[in-house]
Design an enzyme around this catalytic site. Structure first.
Site, mmCIF file in Angstrom:
data_model
loop_
_atom_site.group_PDB
_atom_site.id
_atom_site.type_symbol
_atom_site.label_atom_id
_atom_site.label_comp_id
_atom_site.label_asym_id
_atom_site.label_seq_id
_atom_site.Cartn_x
_atom_site.Cartn_y
_atom_site.Cartn_z
ATOM 1 N N SER A 136 59.195 57.728 48.150
ATOM 2 C CA SER A 136 59.203 58.149 46.751
ATOM 3 C C SER A 136 60.273 59.208 46.567
ATOM 4 O O SER A 136 60.654 59.893 47.515
ATOM 5 C CB SER A 136 57.836 58.727 46.388
ATOM 6 O OG SER A 136 57.874 59.394 45.147
ATOM 7 N N TYR A 179 50.601 64.661 48.012
ATOM 8 C CA TYR A 179 51.423 63.466 47.836
ATOM 9 C C TYR A 179 52.842 63.722 48.337
ATOM 10 O O TYR A 179 53.417 62.927 49.077
ATOM 11 C CB TYR A 179 51.439 63.049 46.370
ATOM 12 C CG TYR A 179 52.226 61.799 46.095
ATOM 13 C CD1 TYR A 179 51.659 60.546 46.306
ATOM 14 C CD2 TYR A 179 53.533 61.857 45.630
ATOM 15 C CE1 TYR A 179 52.375 59.389 46.060
ATOM 16 C CE2 TYR A 179 54.264 60.705 45.388
ATOM 17 C CZ TYR A 179 53.670 59.475 45.597
ATOM 18 O OH TYR A 179 54.388 58.336 45.359
ATOM 19 N N LYS A 221 54.989 61.981 51.527
ATOM 20 C CA LYS A 221 56.282 61.311 51.367
ATOM 21 C C LYS A 221 57.336 61.900 52.295
ATOM 22 O O LYS A 221 58.193 61.180 52.804
ATOM 23 C CB LYS A 221 56.745 61.362 49.906
ATOM 24 C CG LYS A 221 55.803 60.629 48.963
ATOM 25 C CD LYS A 221 55.538 59.222 49.451
ATOM 26 C CE LYS A 221 54.426 58.544 48.730
ATOM 27 N NZ LYS A 221 54.110 57.230 49.265
ATOM 28 N N THR A 274 54.334 51.339 36.560
ATOM 29 C CA THR A 274 53.027 50.794 36.903
ATOM 30 C C THR A 274 51.999 51.460 35.993
ATOM 31 O O THR A 274 52.289 52.494 35.369
ATOM 32 C CB THR A 274 52.667 51.088 38.371
ATOM 33 O OG1 THR A 274 52.521 52.507 38.537
ATOM 34 C CG2 THR A 274 53.724 50.545 39.326
#
Length: 98
Positions: A14, A27, A31, A62
């Site tokens: 990401s 998160y 990554k 998304t």
């Protein structure tokens, strides 16, 4: 892959591994771990003819990202992406509502 002397490993990362303040600490750190793992695997398996690459997309429309970023129509997406003109409106609506 090692016995064959060829192959390809592709990991998906990401932009959060390069840009701070976009997502949570958990998160973002996960990554960063993918980038480190990709580099290590490339160093280890490159000598056997195995390619190792990492794809780090910036913004993919998304349901989860649309809910998080809340862009205003099609124009809002272009703030987060350089794919202007790549998707037409029918494709966008299909992505958005499926």
């Amino acid at each position: 892959m090692i016995p064959a002397g060829k192959g390809s490993v592709i990991s998906l990362d990401s932009i959060c591994s390069s840009v701070g303040g976009v997502a949570s600490h958990a998160y973002t750190s996960s990554k960063h771990a993918i980038i480190g793992l990709t580099k290590n695997v490339a160093a280890e398996f490159g000598r056997f003819g195995i390619r190792v690459n990492c794809l780090s997309p910036y913004f993919i429309a998304t349901p989860l990202t649309m809910n998080f970023f809340k862009p205003d129509g099609d124009e809002g997406l272009h703030v987060y992406s350089n794919l202007k003109g790549f998707f037409n409106n029918k494709m966008w609506l299909k992505l958005r509502y499926t």
